[in-house]
Scaffold this motif. Structure first.
Motif, PDB file in Angstrom:
ATOM      1  N   PHE A 194      33.819  73.090  85.865  1.00 42.09           N
ATOM      2  CA  PHE A 194      34.468  72.080  85.010  1.00 42.09           C
ATOM      3  C   PHE A 194      35.434  71.231  85.838  1.00 42.09           C
ATOM      4  CE2 PHE A 194      34.097  75.098  81.108  1.00 42.09           C
ATOM      5  CZ  PHE A 194      32.757  74.777  81.009  1.00 42.09           C
ATOM      6  N   GLY A 195      36.242  71.916  86.644  1.00 38.16           N
ATOM      7  CA  GLY A 195      37.215  71.191  87.466  1.00 38.16           C
ATOM      8  C   GLY A 195      36.524  70.244  88.415  1.00 38.16           C
ATOM      9  N   PHE A 196      35.472  70.731  89.036  1.00 42.82           N
ATOM     10  CA  PHE A 196      34.702  69.927  89.977  1.00 42.82           C
ATOM     11  C   PHE A 196      34.116  68.695  89.284  1.00 42.82           C
ATOM     12  CE2 PHE A 196      30.125  69.426  90.851  1.00 42.82           C
ATOM     13  CZ  PHE A 196      30.168  68.801  92.071  1.00 42.82           C
ATOM     14  N   GLU A 197      33.573  68.900  88.091  1.00 46.01           N
ATOM     15  CA  GLU A 197      32.983  67.770  87.369  1.00 46.01           C
ATOM     16  C   GLU A 197      34.036  66.738  87.021  1.00 46.01           C
ATOM     17  OE1 GLU A 197      29.081  69.852  85.271  1.00 46.01           O
ATOM     18  OE2 GLU A 197      31.007  70.005  84.239  1.00 46.01           O
ATOM     19  N   ALA A 198      35.210  67.210  86.616  1.00 40.18           N
ATOM     20  CA  ALA A 198      36.283  66.267  86.290  1.00 40.18           C
ATOM     21  C   ALA A 198      36.665  65.446  87.517  1.00 40.18           C
ATOM     22  CB  ALA A 198      37.501  67.015  85.746  1.00 40.18           C
ATOM     23  N   VAL A 199      36.731  66.102  88.683  1.00 47.34           N
ATOM     24  CA  VAL A 199      37.099  65.404  89.915  1.00 47.34           C
ATOM     25  C   VAL A 199      36.067  64.322  90.244  1.00 47.34           C
ATOM     26  CG1 VAL A 199      37.358  65.643  92.417  1.00 47.34           C
ATOM     27  CG2 VAL A 199      38.385  67.324  90.905  1.00 47.34           C
ATOM     28  N   ILE A 200      34.787  64.683  90.168  1.00 52.32           N
ATOM     29  CA  ILE A 200      33.731  63.739  90.556  1.00 52.32           C
ATOM     30  C   ILE A 200      33.625  62.600  89.543  1.00 52.32           C
ATOM     31  CG2 ILE A 200      31.259  63.461  91.007  1.00 52.32           C
ATOM     32  CD1 ILE A 200      32.403  65.094  93.141  1.00 52.32           C
ATOM     33  N   ILE A 201      33.733  62.932  88.247  1.00 46.00           N
ATOM     34  CA  ILE A 201      33.654  61.864  87.238  1.00 46.00           C
ATOM     35  C   ILE A 201      34.781  60.870  87.452  1.00 46.00           C
ATOM     36  CG2 ILE A 201      33.862  61.316  84.774  1.00 46.00           C
ATOM     37  CD1 ILE A 201      32.541  64.028  84.170  1.00 46.00           C
ATOM     38  N   GLY A 202      35.976  61.379  87.699  1.00 37.64           N
ATOM     39  CA  GLY A 202      37.134  60.493  87.838  1.00 37.64           C
ATOM     40  C   GLY A 202      37.113  59.716  89.147  1.00 37.64           C
ATOM     41  N   GLY A 203      36.449  60.232  90.157  1.00 37.49           N
ATOM     42  CA  GLY A 203      36.462  59.585  91.468  1.00 37.49           C
ATOM     43  C   GLY A 203      37.345  60.377  92.408  1.00 37.49           C
ATOM     44  N   LEU A 204      36.821  60.680  93.595  1.00 38.69           N
ATOM     45  CA  LEU A 204      37.553  61.522  94.537  1.00 38.69           C
ATOM     46  C   LEU A 204      38.891  60.910  94.916  1.00 38.69           C
ATOM     47  CD1 LEU A 204      34.771  62.687  97.000  1.00 38.69           C
ATOM     48  CD2 LEU A 204      36.075  64.082  95.412  1.00 38.69           C
ATOM     49  N   GLY A 205      39.899  61.754  94.989  1.00 39.18           N
ATOM     50  CA  GLY A 205      41.183  61.315  95.513  1.00 39.18           C
ATOM     51  C   GLY A 205      42.029  60.534  94.523  1.00 39.18           C
ATOM     52  N   ASN A 206      41.623  60.516  93.262  1.00 39.68           N
ATOM     53  CA  ASN A 206      42.399  59.775  92.272  1.00 39.68           C
ATOM     54  C   ASN A 206      42.791  60.723  91.146  1.00 39.68           C
ATOM     55  OD1 ASN A 206      43.347  58.172  90.225  1.00 39.68           O
ATOM     56  ND2 ASN A 206      41.870  56.533  90.588  1.00 39.68           N
ATOM     57  N   LEU A 207      44.076  61.113  91.125  1.00 38.57           N
ATOM     58  CA  LEU A 207      44.513  62.125  90.163  1.00 38.57           C
ATOM     59  C   LEU A 207      44.450  61.643  88.715  1.00 38.57           C
ATOM     60  CD1 LEU A 207      47.411  63.837  92.109  1.00 38.57           C
ATOM     61  CD2 LEU A 207      45.336  64.944  91.296  1.00 38.57           C
ATOM     62  N   TRP A 208      44.820  60.375  88.491  1.00 35.44           N
ATOM     63  CA  TRP A 208      44.717  59.878  87.112  1.00 35.44           C
ATOM     64  C   TRP A 208      43.256  59.784  86.707  1.00 35.44           C
ATOM     65  CZ3 TRP A 208      48.691  60.646  84.330  1.00 35.44           C
ATOM     66  CH2 TRP A 208      49.975  60.458  84.835  1.00 35.44           C
ATOM     67  N   GLY A 209      42.416  59.431  87.672  1.00 39.16           N
ATOM     68  CA  GLY A 209      40.975  59.421  87.415  1.00 39.16           C
ATOM     69  C   GLY A 209      40.491  60.804  87.018  1.00 39.16           C
TER      70      GLY A 209
END
Lengths: 348, 287, 235
Positions: free
Chosen positions: B224-239
């Protein structure tokens, strides 16, 4: 100065000796139904299937740099295809295994197109997501038992062979054949032009692409072929188990963690590594498995220590000491100066 | 109204997923490490929360005062003692070492706590709700979402307005030159992992209050965490927060069709976004 | 004669199986400006990496301020007041100009250099202080790199190929500013491919060729022929 004549060869003395020993071992193994007990044969059959899975994962991760932690997707897929094709398609189990491989190749194409967008470690977790999608997807198919799974009907099992002893022998030979098929395929592939390109990519992706090697295509082909073979192994595994459920079919520990352990222990990026690793893994399992969770923690610990202290595995340790190569992939330049010339090795 | 409710509940659930993802995103951003054991560390945080609350009787939110520093300490020790040795150009060592770590953690928790599902008891907080515009909002999900926003804001502020954040960015940019500035990258990486696991502790305790957990659920939380990171865009916390929300909404909507589709719908949403926006919705750095 | 601030004795350096430096002996006197010249691949950058600790060395090979620093980590060496302006500037792209300077002073050594002193030396940097460092011109980036090293208030500062990739007019400006920068007891090592520039600001010169010292002498006493021979290895 003495004049030297250089011969370039792929073969090595160790390889020739190993080929003879290998042939003998193979004959003994093929004859196992006449000398081994039922339980030993089961164990060896399982070992061969793990060896096949490990060789395939090694090709993916050790040579193509595609570190997947989601190979259980194709193991489980192959298993489910065996059940679906025999139960609903009325196919003979052997035909179903072959077809499961083809379907595995087919489904791996869109999967590859999607997850090849992810790099490195993110690719790894991406493969895991795919495996989860497969698991949850098959759990929704009520015809195959949904979340609780189903068993292979007796009639289908009997279609393989009437007598139980014959079935067990056949099952064993299939596993042995699968391991030999996979290792041979990996070996021949790595010796081919494509295989050499793969090694070049692993060693230096930038340089390889400047030499005009199409990295994406090469990796894509490896991924599809590996998926197909993994699906076939998966079908074989569940032909032995006779029962399938989503949790067993797509289990990350059974079909990926153990496989990675085998490859890392034996030596990643070598053909010999998975063979040694499989033997070590089964030796550990047979002696420690009673310890349950402790056994698994030991496996994890051994893998970590190995990765840090001897990243090339047991085979790497042996090789650095004795300059052995049983499956010669590179070319050697042999300078024949006298009767006992030292061999210098150069990897192609 | 039911659909609106699903969207709102999914959004709030996304806050929890963003917390799962924030630590993952942070360490990837600073040291390009993808920690396969991240999910199991979340579960470890939940168990630490359980131990503190049951042994002291503290409210779980107060227990965070112990769990967060404990996890941060574990993170620093883990990084200096183990993970620093895996960093380099080769991708395999960090991946396989954290994979081995994941196996060890999961089975270690199994050994200590058994496979029985556990839950952190938070008294009235578990069931309290407020109604707004005809919707009933659980206090806990709302609080979780608020904490997620606060944590991400705090991480952003640390990153861009403190000496530590400056050091994180410098080491992330160029490790060699950062060393020439007197920064010991091993120490900086240790601090980054400490910060990441501090956040992970919060995520774990909130998870433990919300649902029951057992040692095997780590890999799911990692995904889940990984998917959230990739959906938002790497390196962007608000994303990452947006990614968590999209994932959460996809899951609650999927569950409205069929409870068996909840998790699957989240994965499908992830794959769809990967297909149309391979770098995520708000990419900042390329992986 | 006082002890040299930096001394190398029989320094060897390796990249894996490849040996880049062979028994280099060299010393830098207190307060002097030393030039190191040599062709591409002669080992100049390797030497810089060895001195700063980015490459690990065998013990006893490098002495700095009477202390063996061969085995120290790069950050520990930096904390002792040895700073470098690296080849190609290598600013931190995600830090602003001001942050790049501040991080240079993070070690916290006392001395004349602080933000205001750097801004006074390079006024343009104060105007650009909140910009991303990579948005500056090459010359301005070099100013940031020099300022970043000065912020550490070093005792010894290494300049690695500071003229590389810059316009001649900017190189001239920077070399004219050097004497103001290196003062008050600071020692400096200038690594250059531009021999004329290197000789003009230095008191002594070493030439490296294929990882070995091929020439050592006073910058105003070595002859052109000696240098050509040492530089290109023509017998």
């Amino acid at each position: 100065m003495t004049t030297q004549t250089h011969t370039i060869t792929r073969s090595s003395n160790a390889a020739r000796v190993a080929a003879v020993i290998g042939a003998l071992v193979l004959i003994v193994l093929i004859a196992a139904p006449w000398w081994a007990g039922r339980a030993d044969m089961r164990l060896m059959g399982e070992l061969f299937l793990y060896l096949a899975l490990a060789s395939l994962w090694n090709l993916l991760a050790g040579y193509a740099g595609l570190v997947s932690v989601g190979q259980q997707a194709f193991v489980g897929f192959g298993g489910y295809m065996l059940f679906a094709l025999t139960i609903f398609g009325g196919l003979h189990p052997l035909a179903a295994i072959a077809l499961a491989g083809m379907l595995g190749a087919l489904i791996s194409v869109p999967v590859a197109v999607l997850i090849f967008r992810l790099r490195g470690a993110y690719f790894a977790i991406g493969t895991w997501v795919i495996a989860e999608v497969f698991r949850l997807g098959f759990a929704q198919i009520s015809a195959l038992g949904g979340g609780s799974g189903s068993s292979l009907p007796v009639a289908i099992v009997k279609s393989l062979a009437d007598k139980r002893a014959m079935r067990e022998s056949l099952s064993y030979w299939l596993a042995l054949g699968a391991a030999i098929l996979v290792i041979t395929a990996v070996y021949l592939f790595l010796r081919s032009r494509k295989g050499l390109a793969l090694t070049a990519i692993r060693d230096n992706e930038l340089a390889a692409s400047s030499l005009g090697i199409d990295i994406w295509r090469t990796k894509f082909i490896v991924y599809v072929v590996t998926s197909a073979l993994t699906a076939m192994i998966g079908a074989l595994i569940f032909l032995q188990k006779l029962r399938i459920s989503p949790d067993a079919a797509f289990n990350v520990n059974d079909w990926t963690a153990f496989v990675i352990f085998i490859v890392v222990i034996g030596g990643i990026g070598t053909i010999e590594g998975p063979i040694i690793g499989a033997l070590v893994f089964f030796a550990l399992r047979e002696t420690l498995a009673d310890l349950g969770t402790i056994y698994l923690m030991v496996l994890g610990l051994v893998a970590i220590v190995m990765m840090l202290k001897a990243p090339k595995g047991i085979w790497g340790l042996i090789r650095s000491r004795f300059d052995l190569q049983i499956f010669p992939l590179g070319y050697r330049v042999i300078a024949s100066e006298g009767p006992t010339s030292p061999e210098t090795e150069k990897e192609a | 109204m039911e659909w609106l409710n699903a969207v709102v509940q999914g959004t709030l659930l996304g806050g929890l997923y963003a917390l799962f993802a924030a630590g993952l995103s942070l360490i990837f951003g600073i040291m390009r490490l993808v920690n396969i054991a991240h999910g199991d560390l979340i579960v470890l945080g939940a168990y630490l929360g359980l131990v503190v609350t049951t042994s002291t009787g503290l409210h779980p939110l107060l227990a965070l005062a112990f769990v967060v520093p404990a996890m941060a300490l574990i993170g620093y020790a883990l990084q200096r003692g183990l993970l620093n040795q895996t960093l380099g150009d080769d991708l395999l060592p960090p991946l396989l070492v954290t994979f081995g770590l994941s196996v060890i953690l999961q089975n270690g928790l199994l050994e200590v706590f058994t496979a029985d599902p556990q839950k952190i008891s938070a008294g009235a907080l578990e069931t309290a709700s407020i109604s707004a515009g005809g919707l009933s909002l659980g206090i806990l999900p709302v609080l979780t979402f608020a904490i997620a926003i606060a944590v991400i804001w705090g991480l952003q502020w640390t990153f861009y307005h403190t000496a530590l954040g400056r050091a994180f960015r410098a080491v992330s940019d160029n490790q060699d030159i950062a060393q020439l500035m007197g920064l010991n990258r091993r120490h900086i990486f240790g601090l980054a992992m400490a910060l990441a696991l501090g956040v992970t502790a919060i995520a774990g305790v909130l998870l433990g209050i919300r649902t029951s957990f057992d040692p095997s659920i780590g890999s799911g939380r990692l995904i889940f965490g990984f998917e959230a990171v990739i959906i938002g865009g790497l390196g962007n916390l608000w994303g990452t927060l947006v990614g968590g929300v999209i994932l959460g909404v996809a899951q609650t909507i999927g569950a409205k069709f069929d409870p068996g589709w909840q998790i699957l719908a989240g994965h499908v949403a992830f794959l769809v976004i990967l297909a149309i926006r391979p770098n995520g919705l708000f990419p900042r750095v390329s992986a | 004669m006082p002890d040299p601030i930096l001394k190398m004795q029989g320094l060897n350096a390796h990249y894996g199986d490849f040996q880049a430096l062979y028994g280099v002996d060299m010393d830098v006197a207190q307060g002097e400006i030393l030039a190191i010249i040599g062709a591409n691949g002669a080992g100049k950058t390797t030497l810089m990496r060895s001195i700063t600790g980015l490459l690990s060395n065998a013990p006893g090979q490098i002495t700095y301020e009477n202390e063996d620093i061969s085995r120290l980590r790069a950050d520990e060496i930096a904390a002792r007041g040895l700073a470098m302006v690296p080849e190609g500037r290598q600013l931190f792209p995600s830090l602003s100009v001001r942050e790049n300077l501040i991080i240079g002073g993070q070690i916290g050594r006392k001395g004349p250099w602080d933000l205001n002193a750097v801004y006074k030396l390079f006024p343009i940097l104060e105007e650009r202080k909140d910009q991303q460092s990579t948005s500056l011109s090459g010359g301005q980036q070099q100013m940031v790199a020099i300022g970043r090293a000065l912020m550490a208030n070093p005792d010894l500062i290494l300049f690695d190929e500071i003229s590389l990739g810059l316009a001649p007019i900017i190189i001239k400006d920077i070399y004219e500013a050097l004497p103001n920068i290196i003062g008050e007891g600071m020692s400096a090592v200038i690594v250059e491919q531009d021999i004329t520039k290197a000789l003009s600001v230095s008191s002594r010169v070493y030439c490296l060729q294929e990882g070995r010292v091929s020439l050592e002498g006073g910058s105003d006493t070595v002859s052109r022929e000696d240098i050509s021979r040492a530089y290109f290895g023509i017998e």
